[in-house]
Design a protein around this motif. Sequence first.
Motif, PDB file in Angstrom:
ATOM      1  N   SER A 262      40.040  26.959  20.079  1.00  8.70           N
ATOM      2  CA  SER A 262      39.894  28.407  19.949  1.00  8.70           C
ATOM      3  C   SER A 262      41.127  29.068  20.550  1.00  8.70           C
ATOM      4  O   SER A 262      41.755  28.516  21.459  1.00  8.70           O
ATOM      5  CB  SER A 262      38.640  28.886  20.696  1.00  8.70           C
ATOM      6  OG  SER A 262      38.579  30.303  20.691  1.00  8.70           O
TER       7      SER A 262
ATOM      8  N   VAL B 144      35.952  20.042   0.425  1.00 11.32           N
ATOM      9  CA  VAL B 144      34.538  20.443   0.453  1.00 11.32           C
ATOM     10  C   VAL B 144      34.436  21.856  -0.103  1.00 11.32           C
ATOM     11  O   VAL B 144      35.141  22.757   0.358  1.00 11.32           O
ATOM     12  CB  VAL B 144      33.985  20.419   1.897  1.00 11.32           C
ATOM     13  CG1 VAL B 144      32.584  21.025   1.953  1.00 11.32           C
ATOM     14  CG2 VAL B 144      33.964  18.992   2.445  1.00 11.32           C
TER      15      VAL B 144
ATOM     16  N   THR C 126      36.153  29.374  16.181  1.00 11.63           N
ATOM     17  CA  THR C 126      34.772  29.672  16.577  1.00 11.63           C
ATOM     18  C   THR C 126      34.091  30.619  15.592  1.00 11.63           C
ATOM     19  O   THR C 126      33.258  31.442  15.968  1.00 11.63           O
ATOM     20  CB  THR C 126      34.739  30.289  17.989  1.00 11.63           C
ATOM     21  OG1 THR C 126      35.575  31.462  17.964  1.00 11.63           O
ATOM     22  CG2 THR C 126      35.216  29.324  19.047  1.00 11.63           C
TER      23      THR C 126
ATOM     24  N   TYR D 169      44.249  26.603  21.039  1.00 13.78           N
ATOM     25  CA  TYR D 169      45.255  26.110  20.083  1.00 13.78           C
ATOM     26  C   TYR D 169      46.519  26.953  20.091  1.00 13.78           C
ATOM     27  O   TYR D 169      47.539  26.537  19.545  1.00 13.78           O
ATOM     28  CB  TYR D 169      44.673  25.991  18.663  1.00 13.78           C
ATOM     29  CG  TYR D 169      44.148  27.267  18.023  1.00 13.78           C
ATOM     30  CD1 TYR D 169      44.985  28.139  17.346  1.00 13.78           C
ATOM     31  CD2 TYR D 169      42.790  27.566  18.075  1.00 13.78           C
ATOM     32  CE1 TYR D 169      44.493  29.291  16.746  1.00 13.78           C
ATOM     33  CE2 TYR D 169      42.289  28.713  17.480  1.00 13.78           C
ATOM     34  CZ  TYR D 169      43.142  29.575  16.817  1.00 13.78           C
ATOM     35  OH  TYR D 169      42.644  30.712  16.236  1.00 13.78           O
TER      36      TYR D 169
ATOM     37  N   VAL E 273      31.502  24.151  -0.190  1.00 15.28           N
ATOM     38  CA  VAL E 273      30.125  24.446   0.256  1.00 15.28           C
ATOM     39  C   VAL E 273      29.235  23.239  -0.032  1.00 15.28           C
ATOM     40  O   VAL E 273      29.398  22.189   0.596  1.00 15.28           O
ATOM     41  CB  VAL E 273      29.599  25.751  -0.373  1.00 15.28           C
ATOM     42  CG1 VAL E 273      28.275  26.171   0.264  1.00 15.28           C
ATOM     43  CG2 VAL E 273      30.620  26.879  -0.153  1.00 15.28           C
TER      44      VAL E 273
HETATM   45  N1  LIG Z   1      35.506  25.215   1.174  1.00 15.97           N
HETATM   46  C1  LIG Z   1      34.356  25.800   1.447  1.00 15.97           C
HETATM   47  O1  LIG Z   1      33.325  25.440   0.910  1.00 15.97           O
HETATM   48  C2  LIG Z   1      34.303  26.877   2.476  1.00 15.97           C
HETATM   49  C3  LIG Z   1      33.070  27.382   2.902  1.00 15.97           C
HETATM   50  C4  LIG Z   1      33.050  28.319   3.933  1.00 15.97           C
HETATM   51  C5  LIG Z   1      34.258  28.737   4.484  1.00 15.97           C
HETATM   52  N2  LIG Z   1      35.423  28.264   4.006  1.00 15.97           N
HETATM   53  C6  LIG Z   1      36.682  28.632   4.596  1.00 15.97           C
HETATM   54  O2  LIG Z   1      36.656  28.159   5.940  1.00 15.97           O
HETATM   55  C7  LIG Z   1      37.380  29.049   6.780  1.00 15.97           C
HETATM   56  C8  LIG Z   1      36.461  29.546   7.871  1.00 15.97           C
HETATM   57  O3  LIG Z   1      35.469  30.371   7.288  1.00 15.97           O
HETATM   58  P1  LIG Z   1      34.465  31.191   8.209  1.00 15.97           P
HETATM   59  O4  LIG Z   1      33.621  31.998   7.286  1.00 15.97           O
HETATM   60  O5  LIG Z   1      33.842  30.297   9.206  1.00 15.97           O
HETATM   61  O6  LIG Z   1      35.521  32.141   8.926  1.00 15.97           O
HETATM   62  P2  LIG Z   1      35.370  33.109  10.164  1.00 15.97           P
HETATM   63  O7  LIG Z   1      33.956  33.196  10.623  1.00 15.97           O
HETATM   64  O8  LIG Z   1      36.060  34.375   9.797  1.00 15.97           O
HETATM   65  O9  LIG Z   1      36.210  32.325  11.277  1.00 15.97           O
HETATM   66  C9  LIG Z   1      37.098  33.022  12.058  1.00 15.97           C
HETATM   67  C10 LIG Z   1      37.621  32.192  13.193  1.00 15.97           C
HETATM   68  O10 LIG Z   1      38.484  31.150  12.756  1.00 15.97           O
HETATM   69  C11 LIG Z   1      39.376  30.836  13.802  1.00 15.97           C
HETATM   70  N3  LIG Z   1      40.754  30.709  13.338  1.00 15.97           N
HETATM   71  C12 LIG Z   1      41.533  31.621  12.740  1.00 15.97           C
HETATM   72  N4  LIG Z   1      42.766  31.116  12.543  1.00 15.97           N
HETATM   73  C13 LIG Z   1      42.748  29.856  13.037  1.00 15.97           C
HETATM   74  C14 LIG Z   1      43.701  28.830  13.171  1.00 15.97           C
HETATM   75  N5  LIG Z   1      44.957  28.988  12.765  1.00 15.97           N
HETATM   76  N6  LIG Z   1      43.325  27.666  13.736  1.00 15.97           N
HETATM   77  C15 LIG Z   1      42.064  27.475  14.164  1.00 15.97           C
HETATM   78  N7  LIG Z   1      41.118  28.423  14.083  1.00 15.97           N
HETATM   79  C16 LIG Z   1      41.457  29.596  13.516  1.00 15.97           C
HETATM   80  C17 LIG Z   1      39.305  31.951  14.835  1.00 15.97           C
HETATM   81  O11 LIG Z   1      38.594  31.421  15.955  1.00 15.97           O
HETATM   82  P3  LIG Z   1      39.059  31.775  17.450  1.00 15.97           P
HETATM   83  O12 LIG Z   1      38.896  33.266  17.575  1.00 15.97           O
HETATM   84  O13 LIG Z   1      38.115  31.011  18.285  1.00 15.97           O
HETATM   85  O14 LIG Z   1      40.489  31.338  17.580  1.00 15.97           O
HETATM   86  C18 LIG Z   1      38.483  33.008  14.114  1.00 15.97           C
HETATM   87  O15 LIG Z   1      37.711  33.794  14.966  1.00 15.97           O
HETATM   88  C19 LIG Z   1      37.923  30.127   5.855  1.00 15.97           C
HETATM   89  O16 LIG Z   1      39.213  29.783   5.428  1.00 15.97           O
HETATM   90  C20 LIG Z   1      36.961  30.099   4.676  1.00 15.97           C
HETATM   91  O17 LIG Z   1      37.552  30.603   3.499  1.00 15.97           O
HETATM   92  C21 LIG Z   1      35.466  27.342   3.004  1.00 15.97           C
END
Ligand SMILES: NC(=O)c1ccc[n+]([C@@H]2O[C@H](COP(=O)([O-])OP(=O)(O)OC[C@H]3O[C@@H](n4cnc5c(N)ncnc54)[C@H](OP(=O)(O)O)[C@@H]3O)[C@@H](O)[C@H]2O)c1
Length: 341
Positions: free
Chosen positions: A193, A285, A171, A213, A287
């Motif tokens: 979540s 992906v 989330t 999860y 961004v």
């Molecule tokens: N490739 C790209 O272009 C790109 C762009 C943006 C972000 N990202 C990556 O995408 C990910 C998410 O980024 P964000 O900025 O959205 O992060 P964020 O806001 O910090 O997301 C945190 C949330 O992810 C969930 N989470 C943590 N571990 C998990 C797991 N093992 N399984 C499922 N959910 C989990 C938790 O949700 P709950 O508390 O609900 O469990 C946590 O609160 C990161 O790894 C980031 O580096 C990549």
Amino acid sequence: MAVDAWVVEGSFGLDRLVRVTRDEEPLGPGQVRLAVRAVSLNYRDLLMVQGAYDPRQPLPLVPCSDACCEVVACGAGVTRWRVGDRVIPAFAQAWTDGVPSRAAIRTTLGGPRQGTLRTGLVLDEAGLVRAPDHLDDVACATLPCAGVTAWRALAVEAGVGPGDTVLTLGTGGVSLFALQIGRMLGARVLVTSSDDAKRARVEAMGAFATRNYRDDPGWGRWAREAAGGDGVDAVVELGGAGTLDQSLRAVRPGGTIALIGVLDGVKTELAVTRILMHGVRVQGVLVGSRADLEALVRALEAHPDVCPVVDHVVPFDRADQAFADLARQRHLGKIVVQMPG
Ligand SMILES: NC(=O)c1ccc[n+]([C@@H]2O[C@H](COP(=O)([O-])OP(=O)(O)OC[C@H]3O[C@@H](n4cnc5c(N)ncnc54)[C@H](OP(=O)(O)O)[C@@H]3O)[C@@H](O)[C@H]2O)c1
């Protein structure tokens, strides 16, 4: 005028994030000077500050890629902007459209380029997108990274449409955009979540079904059944190594896994047969382009009822606290830093 900035200095670590005052940068031809109004944090920014994203990143570094800014001066030859315009910087400054070149990938803000967590900066006019009038500075600041990532994953790469089912993990910032954009595209959205209170909140926001999860480590099967048996059309894969196997169980034959995040690690052992036997498309992906950001802005303007989910706003002089909050992972949606005034 002087610029206040947060920088990682000396070595990596949240405790090496310090506030400094610097002279403002010179304004060259084709560039605009921006007053930063709000900056949103991404998990990548946390990894960058900790030295886990790119340990070879030269320091000092101003972190963060996302911002909403106001144009305060235009250099010679600028045609796209005027003083007073509200703009959003594109994540990769030189990636305009299509698939990026290696050189364009190296133009991302907040590493390797200096980032947005400062009161003022200078950028090329081509690296900016008009901010939508109906969203405030805090909401606009959430769009360049998390918003565009979810948009590119679902609208561009997976081609999600009405009647499809999407699964998104957790989330956080990207996942909540995936919920909103998936619904905007007419899809049913499943969300996992670890927190039942957060599950209740995303259900109230329109999630079709949710699963804890941690309580159900086999959530891939749950998602497949919730989608009607064959599996989901698209997965917004944010966990990476630790979640990919379950995502492969969740997706339908011929479906798309948009491989985006590393919340649960970067290396794993994987049975690749599931990918080939089911013809699954695993699509990395990074961004998205300036064109993707422009498309997201247009989509939000067409759906003015959809507002980015902001968990809380932190004042600029406590930006270090915002990073600590992100690391705690209690947030739902985005954490945003706001400038004074
Ligand atoms: N490739 C790209 O272009 C790109 C762009 C943006 C972000 N990202 C990556 O995408 C990910 C998410 O980024 P964000 O900025 O959205 O992060 P964020 O806001 O910090 O997301 C945190 C949330 O992810 C969930 N989470 C943590 N571990 C998990 C797991 N093992 N399984 C499922 N959910 C989990 C938790 O949700 P709950 O508390 O609900 O469990 C946590 O609160 C990161 O790894 C980031 O580096 C990549």
